[in-house]
Design an enzyme around this catalytic site. Sequence first.
Site, PDB file in Angstrom:
ATOM      1  N   ASN A   1      55.241  36.918  41.223  1.00  0.00           N
ATOM      2  CA  ASN A   1      55.797  37.575  42.230  1.00  0.00           C
ATOM      3  C   ASN A   1      57.993  38.030  42.503  1.00  0.00           C
ATOM      4  OD1 ASN A   1      53.777  37.681  43.420  1.00  0.00           O
ATOM      5  ND2 ASN A   1      54.649  35.919  45.104  1.00  0.00           N
TER       6      ASN A   1
ATOM      7  N   CYS B   1      51.310  49.837  35.050  1.00  0.00           N
ATOM      8  CA  CYS B   1      51.184  51.053  35.015  1.00  0.00           C
ATOM      9  C   CYS B   1      52.110  51.868  35.713  1.00  0.00           C
ATOM     10  CB  CYS B   1      50.530  51.606  34.842  1.00  0.00           C
ATOM     11  SG  CYS B   1      48.681  51.014  33.741  1.00  0.00           S
TER      12      CYS B   1
ATOM     13  N   SER C   1      51.993  28.776  42.128  1.00  0.00           N
ATOM     14  CA  SER C   1      53.210  28.626  41.453  1.00  0.00           C
ATOM     15  C   SER C   1      53.428  29.639  40.051  1.00  0.00           C
ATOM     16  CB  SER C   1      54.043  27.691  41.314  1.00  0.00           C
ATOM     17  OG  SER C   1      52.806  27.220  40.213  1.00  0.00           O
TER      18      SER C   1
ATOM     19  N   ARG D   1      48.636  47.747  44.863  1.00  0.00           N
ATOM     20  CA  ARG D   1      47.761  46.577  45.941  1.00  0.00           C
ATOM     21  C   ARG D   1      46.250  46.861  45.059  1.00  0.00           C
ATOM     22  NH1 ARG D   1      48.938  44.163  51.000  1.00  0.00           N
ATOM     23  NH2 ARG D   1      48.811  43.134  50.536  1.00  0.00           N
TER      24      ARG D   1
ATOM     25  N   HIS E   1      42.625  32.358  43.778  1.00  0.00           N
ATOM     26  CA  HIS E   1      42.900  31.494  44.810  1.00  0.00           C
ATOM     27  C   HIS E   1      41.737  30.568  45.534  1.00  0.00           C
ATOM     28  CE1 HIS E   1      47.604  31.856  43.957  1.00  0.00           C
ATOM     29  NE2 HIS E   1      47.393  33.149  44.217  1.00  0.00           N
TER      30      HIS E   1
ATOM     31  N   CYS F   1      46.242  49.573  37.806  1.00  0.00           N
ATOM     32  CA  CYS F   1      47.189  49.395  36.673  1.00  0.00           C
ATOM     33  C   CYS F   1      48.674  48.630  37.431  1.00  0.00           C
ATOM     34  CB  CYS F   1      47.488  49.227  35.666  1.00  0.00           C
ATOM     35  SG  CYS F   1      48.286  48.631  33.807  1.00  0.00           S
TER      36      CYS F   1
ATOM     37  N   LYS G   1      57.723  41.858  47.638  1.00  0.00           N
ATOM     38  CA  LYS G   1      57.320  40.571  46.752  1.00  0.00           C
ATOM     39  C   LYS G   1      57.798  39.536  47.409  1.00  0.00           C
ATOM     40  CE  LYS G   1      54.542  42.189  44.029  1.00  0.00           C
ATOM     41  NZ  LYS G   1      53.458  43.154  44.385  1.00  0.00           N
TER      42      LYS G   1
ATOM     43  N   GLU H   1      50.575  44.008  30.353  1.00  0.00           N
ATOM     44  CA  GLU H   1      51.979  43.322  30.895  1.00  0.00           C
ATOM     45  C   GLU H   1      51.154  42.197  31.080  1.00  0.00           C
ATOM     46  OE1 GLU H   1      55.249  45.325  32.916  1.00  0.00           O
ATOM     47  OE2 GLU H   1      54.943  43.552  34.168  1.00  0.00           O
TER      48      GLU H   1
ATOM     49  N   HIS I   1      51.518  32.675  40.512  1.00  0.00           N
ATOM     50  CA  HIS I   1      51.522  33.958  41.312  1.00  0.00           C
ATOM     51  C   HIS I   1      52.903  33.663  42.156  1.00  0.00           C
ATOM     52  CE1 HIS I   1      49.665  35.909  44.406  1.00  0.00           C
ATOM     53  NE2 HIS I   1      50.373  36.853  43.644  1.00  0.00           N
ATOM     54  N   ASN I   2      53.831  33.202  42.051  1.00  0.00           N
ATOM     55  CA  ASN I   2      55.379  32.541  42.750  1.00  0.00           C
ATOM     56  C   ASN I   2      56.130  33.359  41.404  1.00  0.00           C
ATOM     57  OD1 ASN I   2      55.135  32.519  45.296  1.00  0.00           O
ATOM     58  ND2 ASN I   2      55.193  30.637  45.516  1.00  0.00           N
TER      59      ASN I   2
HETATM   60  C1  FAD Z   1      46.829  37.076  37.030  1.00  0.00           C
HETATM   61  C2  FAD Z   1      47.395  38.410  37.805  1.00  0.00           C
HETATM   62  C3  FAD Z   1      49.080  38.620  37.079  1.00  0.00           C
HETATM   63  C4  FAD Z   1      49.851  40.482  37.096  1.00  0.00           C
HETATM   64  N1  FAD Z   1      50.850  40.055  36.307  1.00  0.00           N
HETATM   65  C5  FAD Z   1      51.220  41.453  36.037  1.00  0.00           C
HETATM   66  C6  FAD Z   1      52.505  41.526  35.814  1.00  0.00           C
HETATM   67  O1  FAD Z   1      52.656  40.841  34.445  1.00  0.00           O
HETATM   68  N2  FAD Z   1      53.078  42.686  36.569  1.00  0.00           N
HETATM   69  C7  FAD Z   1      53.124  43.425  37.577  1.00  0.00           C
HETATM   70  O2  FAD Z   1      53.381  44.588  37.016  1.00  0.00           O
HETATM   71  N3  FAD Z   1      51.938  43.220  38.651  1.00  0.00           N
HETATM   72  C8  FAD Z   1      51.217  41.932  37.470  1.00  0.00           C
HETATM   73  N4  FAD Z   1      49.879  41.362  38.334  1.00  0.00           N
HETATM   74  C9  FAD Z   1      49.747  41.943  40.568  1.00  0.00           C
HETATM   75  C10 FAD Z   1      50.407  41.981  41.231  1.00  0.00           C
HETATM   76  O3  FAD Z   1      50.646  40.718  40.268  1.00  0.00           O
HETATM   77  C11 FAD Z   1      50.267  42.337  42.123  1.00  0.00           C
HETATM   78  O4  FAD Z   1      48.889  41.351  42.529  1.00  0.00           O
HETATM   79  C12 FAD Z   1      50.688  44.092  42.555  1.00  0.00           C
HETATM   80  O5  FAD Z   1      52.002  44.244  42.283  1.00  0.00           O
HETATM   81  C13 FAD Z   1      49.765  44.240  44.187  1.00  0.00           C
HETATM   82  O6  FAD Z   1      50.767  43.481  45.101  1.00  0.00           O
HETATM   83  P1  FAD Z   1      50.662  43.014  46.019  1.00  0.00           P
HETATM   84  O7  FAD Z   1      51.870  43.276  47.081  1.00  0.00           O
HETATM   85  O8  FAD Z   1      48.942  43.300  46.897  1.00  0.00           O
HETATM   86  O9  FAD Z   1      50.550  41.440  46.250  1.00  0.00           O
HETATM   87  P2  FAD Z   1      49.906  40.159  45.176  1.00  0.00           P
HETATM   88  O10 FAD Z   1      50.723  39.460  44.139  1.00  0.00           O
HETATM   89  O11 FAD Z   1      48.423  41.049  44.646  1.00  0.00           O
HETATM   90  O12 FAD Z   1      49.286  39.309  46.712  1.00  0.00           O
HETATM   91  C14 FAD Z   1      48.011  39.338  47.127  1.00  0.00           C
HETATM   92  C15 FAD Z   1      48.554  38.317  48.575  1.00  0.00           C
HETATM   93  O13 FAD Z   1      48.031  37.266  47.807  1.00  0.00           O
HETATM   94  C16 FAD Z   1      49.206  36.195  48.961  1.00  0.00           C
HETATM   95  N5  FAD Z   1      50.132  35.479  47.618  1.00  0.00           N
HETATM   96  C17 FAD Z   1      50.922  36.360  47.344  1.00  0.00           C
HETATM   97  N6  FAD Z   1      51.659  34.909  46.794  1.00  0.00           N
HETATM   98  C18 FAD Z   1      50.601  33.942  46.748  1.00  0.00           C
HETATM   99  C19 FAD Z   1      51.091  32.942  45.889  1.00  0.00           C
HETATM  100  N7  FAD Z   1      52.046  33.120  45.556  1.00  0.00           N
HETATM  101  N8  FAD Z   1      49.972  32.402  46.198  1.00  0.00           N
HETATM  102  C20 FAD Z   1      48.970  32.204  46.398  1.00  0.00           C
HETATM  103  N9  FAD Z   1      48.821  33.759  47.313  1.00  0.00           N
HETATM  104  C21 FAD Z   1      50.020  34.486  47.357  1.00  0.00           C
HETATM  105  C22 FAD Z   1      49.453  36.926  50.194  1.00  0.00           C
HETATM  106  O14 FAD Z   1      48.568  37.483  50.753  1.00  0.00           O
HETATM  107  C23 FAD Z   1      49.913  38.083  48.688  1.00  0.00           C
HETATM  108  O15 FAD Z   1      49.421  39.675  49.857  1.00  0.00           O
HETATM  109  C24 FAD Z   1      49.064  40.516  38.370  1.00  0.00           C
HETATM  110  C25 FAD Z   1      47.979  40.308  38.721  1.00  0.00           C
HETATM  111  C26 FAD Z   1      46.819  39.502  38.718  1.00  0.00           C
HETATM  112  C27 FAD Z   1      45.702  39.487  39.636  1.00  0.00           C
END
Ligand code: FAD
Length: 524
Positions: free
Chosen positions: A375, A63, A369, A300, A311, A60, A394, A341, A371-372
Site C-alpha cells: 500500500n 500494468c 504488514s 481493484r 488474509h 493486472c 491506498k 511486478e 500488504h501495508n
Molecule cells: C500478493 C499481491 C501483491 C501485489 N503487489 C503489487 C505490486 O507490487 N504493484 C502493484 O501495482 N500492485 C500490486 N498488487 C495489487 C494491489 O495491492 C491492489 O490489490 C490493487 O491496487 C487494488 O487495490 P485496492 O484499492 O482494491 O485495495 P487492495 O490493496 O487490493 O486491498 C483490498 C482490501 O483489503 C483491505 N486491506 C488493505 N490493506 C490491508 C492490510 N494491510 N491488511 C489487511 N487488509 C488490508 C482493504 O479493505 C482493501 O479494500 C498486489 C496484489 C496482491 C494480491
Amino acid sequence: DASSSWERDAGPRRALLRDLVGGGGELPDAALELNTSTFDAVLGRSPARFAVVEFFASWCPACRNYKPHYEKVARIFNGANAVHPGIVVMTRVDCAQKMNVKLCDRFSVSHYPTLLWGPPSKFISGKWSPEKEDSGIQAIDNGRTAEILLNWINERLGRQALKPSSFGLQYEKFDNENTLLHNPSDPEQISRAIYDVEEATVEAFNIILHHKMIKPKTHAPLIKFFQLIVAHHPSKRCRRGSAEVLVNFDDLWPLNSSSASSKDIDIPNENSAITNFHICGKEVPRGYWIFCRRSNNETRDFSCGLWILLHSLSVRVRDEESSLAFTTICEFIHSFFACEECRRHFYKMCSSVAAPPNTTRELALWLWSSHNRVNERLLKTERESQTGDPKFPKMAWPPSQLCPSCYRSSPAKEAGVSGGGGSGGASFRVDWSEDDVFSFLARYYGATLASSYKDDDQINRGGGGGDDSAGGDEVASTGAMAVPLGAALGIALASCAFGALACFWRTQQKKRKYFRQLHSLKNI
Ligand SMILES: Cc1cc2nc3c(=O)[nH]c(=O)nc-3n(C[C@H](O)[C@H](O)[C@H](O)COP(=O)(O)OP(=O)(O)OC[C@H]3O[C@@H](n4cnc5c(N)ncnc54)[C@H](O)[C@@H]3O)c2cc1C
C-alpha cells in the site's frame, strides 16, 4: 540517408497512420488496442518499420500503473498529433480477454506486461518464444519507465540508422492532485466480501488454466495451495469444489516423469474433464464484485479479492500449519500471479523473512504488514501516475475508524492522506499495537467475513440452487467441517489440518495408482 528519407515521408506516413487508427485519429489512447481479429490486419497495414506490442491483462494492477509510461512513448509515434509518426507503431493486447488467449499464447506471454519488438510483418501470423532467437522478434527486457523504454527504442533505431536523432519525451506535468477521498472500508461491507473472495478464487483458477501455468515445476505449489483452500477457504462451496479438483488432480494433470522439468503439462481442452469441475460450485457469481468494486474502470476487483482470500486464509490456519501456509502462499503468488511486478515484490518480501511464522498470529501479521508495505509503495506510484481508484486511496490499514485500539498513539499521519511517506519498514510510520491488530484481523477476516454469507446467499440469489449453494451450510472453515465427498476425504477434512490433508492426498494418489495398475494387470 535513411533518417532524412524518414523525415521526408513523414506527411504520407502521418496520413496513413491517421487512416489506420481511424477518423481524425482522435483516440483516447495513443497505443492501438488490438485483438485476435484486428492484430494481423492492423499490423499488416501499418507503414511503420517497427512495432512494439505490449501484452497486458486488464486486471493486472502493475500494468495499469505502467500504462501512463507506455502511453507517453506511444504519443510520440502514434496518432494524429504524434511528433514522429509512422516510425514505430505502438500497440497493446489485453490477454485477459478470452478471445485473445490464443494470440497471447502464440507469443509465449507468461507475465504482464510483456513487451515485444520487431518489424510488423514478423508479428503477422508470427510466433515468439524466449528460446527462439531467429523469429525477428525480440523481447524488450527493460521498458519499466517511459524514459527507459524510449532509450531502448532509440538504441534499436540507432543501430538501424533510422532516426534523425534521439527521440525525446515531452513530459506532461502531472498534477499532484490531493483530492482523494478519505474513505476507510465500511465494516458492514466486509461480510459481503466473501463473494469477492469466491470470485477471485474462480478467476485465479481460470487464469491458471488459460495461461497454461500448470507445469512440472508449478505442480507442487498448486497442489499445496489447493490443500490450503480445501481446508481453510472461508466459502464452503469453494472448499467443496476445490476438494473435488484436488482429489482428481493427478488424473487431470498427470505429472509424467519423462516430461521432468521443461515440457508443459498438457492443458485439458475445452471439452475435457476439467470443465466438469467448478472450483467454487456452479453458481458462483461472476462480475459481481461488491467489496472490491471499482469506482472507475481501471482498478481493484481481482487483485483486491485475491488479497482478501489470502488474509482470510491466514487467520484460519492453525498455529502448527502456519509455516506451511506461509510457504504455500508465497509459492502460489510467485508461480501463479501473472502480474510480474507484484509477484517479484511479494517474493522478495517472502524471501526476506528470517524464519517462517510459527503461529497464526505471526502469519496473519506478516501478511498484514506486507500488504501495508505494498500500500505504501503504491500510494506514491498511484499519486504520481494517477492510476489509483480515487474512492479507495491506498492507506495504512486498518484506519483508526475501523480499529481505534490498533493505534498506540494518535494516528496523525494515518491513512495515507498526509502522504504516508516513511521509509521505515511496515506501514506508514504508525505505532501499531500488534495484539490489537491481530485481534482485529482475526475478527474481520474470520467471523465477520463469513457472518452474512448464509442469509445473503439465500436472499440475493435465491439460494443458488442445489448442492452448490452455500445456503443451508455452516460457513466457518476452522473447526470441524463436513464436506460430503466420501468417508475417507470426510475424515481427513474433519481433522481440518492442512498438513494432514497433504498426507491424505498423497495416500489417495498412491491408492489410485495402485488400482490403475491392478486394473491394467487384470486386462493383461
Ligand atoms: C500478493 C499481491 C501483491 C501485489 N503487489 C503489487 C505490486 O507490487 N504493484 C502493484 O501495482 N500492485 C500490486 N498488487 C495489487 C494491489 O495491492 C491492489 O490489490 C490493487 O491496487 C487494488 O487495490 P485496492 O484499492 O482494491 O485495495 P487492495 O490493496 O487490493 O486491498 C483490498 C482490501 O483489503 C483491505 N486491506 C488493505 N490493506 C490491508 C492490510 N494491510 N491488511 C489487511 N487488509 C488490508 C482493504 O479493505 C482493501 O479494500 C498486489 C496484489 C496482491 C494480491
